[in-house]
Design a protein around this motif. Structure first.
Motif, short mmCIF file in Angstrom:
data_model
loop_
_atom_site.label_atom_id
_atom_site.label_comp_id
_atom_site.label_asym_id
_atom_site.label_seq_id
_atom_site.Cartn_x
_atom_site.Cartn_y
_atom_site.Cartn_z
N LEU A 114 7.99 -19.50 -3.10
CA LEU A 114 8.55 -19.29 -4.44
C LEU A 114 9.73 -20.24 -4.67
O LEU A 114 9.82 -20.89 -5.73
CB LEU A 114 9.00 -17.82 -4.56
CG LEU A 114 9.52 -17.34 -5.89
CD1 LEU A 114 8.45 -17.42 -6.96
CD2 LEU A 114 10.04 -15.90 -5.79
N GLN A 169 13.25 -17.83 -14.59
CA GLN A 169 14.21 -17.10 -13.75
C GLN A 169 13.94 -15.60 -13.72
O GLN A 169 14.00 -14.96 -12.67
CB GLN A 169 15.65 -17.37 -14.25
CG GLN A 169 16.73 -16.87 -13.29
CD GLN A 169 16.63 -17.47 -11.89
OE1 GLN A 169 16.50 -18.68 -11.75
NE2 GLN A 169 16.66 -16.65 -10.86
N TYR A 198 10.98 -14.99 -11.63
CA TYR A 198 11.39 -15.23 -10.23
C TYR A 198 12.04 -13.97 -9.66
O TYR A 198 11.68 -13.50 -8.57
CB TYR A 198 12.37 -16.42 -10.18
CG TYR A 198 13.00 -16.67 -8.82
CD1 TYR A 198 12.38 -17.51 -7.89
CD2 TYR A 198 14.22 -16.08 -8.47
CE1 TYR A 198 12.96 -17.75 -6.64
CE2 TYR A 198 14.80 -16.31 -7.23
CZ TYR A 198 14.17 -17.15 -6.32
OH TYR A 198 14.74 -17.38 -5.09
N MET A 234 10.02 -23.15 -7.44
CA MET A 234 11.11 -23.10 -8.43
C MET A 234 11.88 -24.41 -8.42
O MET A 234 12.21 -24.97 -9.46
CB MET A 234 12.06 -21.95 -8.11
CG MET A 234 11.56 -20.57 -8.49
SD MET A 234 11.25 -20.38 -10.26
CE MET A 234 12.91 -20.05 -10.87
#
Lengths: 284, 313
Positions: free
Chosen positions: A23, A264, A267, A27
């Motif tokens: 992840l 975000q 995430y 990102m």
């Protein structure tokens, strides 16, 4: 071979932690194939931390086990596992993945330690594995050869050329895994190109076929162990998985997350889901 | 007339080495007969792999074997191995840097009567465009043997194209000057030449015949046997171009992306001179045995000489 005792719980935790590394990689770089990364992670963790005789110390030993990441777009999970295995630093790969001039390309690159062959174009891993398995048998090596394919990938004709030759040569030292998450970039695999009879199809090419839960490390362990007992045929493990597994409702089983880059908020939700799952495993 | 085709010279050379080196493998795609590799398969069954009619598998399997330390030689008609398995050559061989030697047999228009599906007039262009892939078109059986001897010593990918039919000897057992990746020059690069003829593969013989015909007319020609199409022997190309008023390239290939294109770029960049590229047409090639087809398109000694005279006028 320095093999640790099999600990399904510890490996499951590790697998969830490595999804967080994936992840972060995605990102930071703004690209990647997160859905397939999450579905295949348990297979990779089982192979690298339970099954395969491979480490930075023996990576040039001809008697090592060999692995090809045929579904090369799940490279983020592959890099995360190789880093955890000590082939390179996790921090380095997270920071450099897909950046300008980086060695950590968006598909496996064998100029990096631990990576045997370049992949990315689908349908190559199995035929190349056939060559490796043939060579290892010719050389009387104890090595086993593993490759992981996607279920969308098996639409490639070259995959079936590989199944055909491995069956013909009865390559018992070869084990292929199909990460059967049932989704590909355009939608459900069964709508894009059906593989409903995959088990029977592969079996008809002279393979031992095992179907198992590909997001259950204890079951994967069992399947790989069973494969090793078959001495007259290659084995294919159809690993039934969930695309995006571990990332929670937001991304699990959603084709759009094939290569979606989370914002975000997403995430944070995924991190939370991974943490919750980890807590659950620890307190089982 | 020599009766030994270049493919047979490959088989004999590999057999001579396979006795001592058990890592040498021959892989065929139901092509051992056309590749003249039956004697190898019979003599070294443990070093022979049959993959069936599956060229993609042929190349990928070879790449896997090479990665595990073997030295595979893949044989398949040039038309198939150069394009049917193009991606395998690009990814599994060149990009992954595996020690695979791809041997394209019955290359160019060897199968003249069988139509475009069986012609490989694109193989030089296709293979040359892949980074880390070398491309060789040896001219006769002696040079072919020397080339294979050299390739056995290295660990890098290569594509070799040979024709189906025996070609007249250019060299001999005792007289076959060969330096890897250097063209073999017939004539004097230091002299003042009228024309420099640069040819590869089966076209070297007619290039030499043309030089003789031109000499009879008082036109001085130097011929370079450019078996090494990639890496091109640029040094010889430049010297040849500088020594002459005109450069003619001759190849059994489509007019685009072949040896002639590479020569034209080199000459243009280093010593601009007129370059005439003689090749097959950018069209369906007329049906017939290859010799008749070459004659039809002027790819013979007379045709090359005629072209030189016309342009030099």
């Amino acid at each position: 071979m320095n093999k640790q005792e099999f600990d399904a719980k510890a490996l499951t935790v590790r697998s969830l932690e490595l999804r967080k590394v994936v992840l972060d990689m995605i990102m930071k770089s703004g690209g990647g194939h997160i859905g397939g990364d999450f579905s295949v992670m348990d297979t990779l963790v089982t192979l690298y931390f339970d099954q395969m005789n491979i480490s930075p110390e023996n990576q040039d030993d001809p008697d090592r086990d060999y692995f090809i990441m045929s579904k090369g777009h799940s490279v983020e999970s592959y890099y995360a596992v190789l880093a955890a295995k000590g082939f390179f630093e996790t921090e380095t790969v997270v920071n450099e993945f897909s950046q300008f001039g980086s060695r950590f390309i968006g598909h496996p690159n064998n100029e990096l330690p631990g990576i045997e062959m370049n992949s990315g174009s689908l349908g190559h891993g199995l035929p190349v594995s056939v060559g490796m398995a043939l060579a290892c048998r010719k050389e009387n090596r104890a090595s086993r050869v593993y490759t992981v394919m996607g279920d969308g990938e098996v639409a490639e004709g070259s995959v079936w050329e590989g199944f055909m030759a491995a069956g013909h040569y009865k390559l018992a030292n070869l084990c292929a895994v199909v990460d059967r998450n049932r989704l590909q970039i355009s939608g459900a695999t069964e709508q894009v190109m059906t593989h409903e009879n995959l088990h029977a199809q592969i079996e008809s090419f002279g393979w031992n076929v095992i179907e198992t839960d590909g997001n259950d490390i204890a079951k994967l362990h069992e399947a790989f162990e069973q494969a090793k007992t078959v001495t007259d045929r290659p084995t294919c493990i159809i690993a039934n998985t969930v695309k995006g597994y571990g990332g929670g409702e937001i991304m699990e089983n959603k084709a759009a997350w094939h290569h979606h880059v989370p914002n975000q908020e997403e995430y944070d939700q995924i991190v939370k889901a991974l943490e919750a799952k980890k807590e659950g495993v620890l307190h089982e | 007339m020599n009766k030994i085709p270049n493919r047979q010279a490959i088989c004999e050379t590999l057999m001579a080495h396979a006795k001592e080196d058990r890592h040498i493998y021959a892989l065929c795609s139901d092509s051992r007969g056309s590749a003249s590799m039956t004697p190898f398969f019979n003599a070294f069954p443990e070093q022979s792999i049959e993959v069936g009619i599956a060229e993609q598998n042929l190349v990928s399997i070879a790449a896997g074997m090479a990665h595990c330390g073997e030295k595979p030689y893949c044989f398949s008609p040039a038309c198939f191995i150069s394009t049917r398995s193009y991606e395998q050559a690009k990814v599994d061989v060149a990009y992954s840097n595996t020690n695979v030697k791809l041997i394209g047999i019955s290359g160019g228009i060897s199968y003249g009567e069988l139509g475009m599906s069986h012609h490989s007039a694109q193989d030089i262009a296709a293979m040359s465009a892949i980074p880390n892939m070398r491309v060789y078109l040896p001219s006769d059986r002696f040079q072919t043997a020397k080339l294979i001897e050299s390739l056995l010593q290295d660990k890098k990918p290569a594509y070799v194209r040979v024709g189906r039919n025996p070609v007249e000897d250019i060299y001999s057992e005792t007289e076959c000057p060969f330096e890897m990746d250097r063209a073999t020059v017939h004539g004097d690069l230091e002299a003042e030449n009228d024309v420099a003829i640069i040819a590869c593969g089966e076209m070297v013989r007619p290039a030499l015949e043309a030089a003789k015909l031109l000499q009879d007319k008082g036109i001085k020609a130097v011929v370079a046997d450019m078996y090494c199409v990639k890496p091109l022997d640029q040094d010889t190309v430049i010297k040849a171009a500088k020594s002459a008023k005109l450069v003619i390239t001759v190849e059994e290939h489509a007019p685009y992306g072949g040896m002639g294109s590479a020569v034209a770029v080199t000459v243009g960049e280093n010593c601009p001179k007129k370059v005439i590229t003689m090749a097959l047409p950018d069209d369906h090639v007329i049906t017939g045995k290859s010799a008749a087809v070459f004659d039809y398109y002027g790819l013979n000694g007379e045709g090359i000489a005629k072209k030189a005279v016309e342009v030099l006028k």
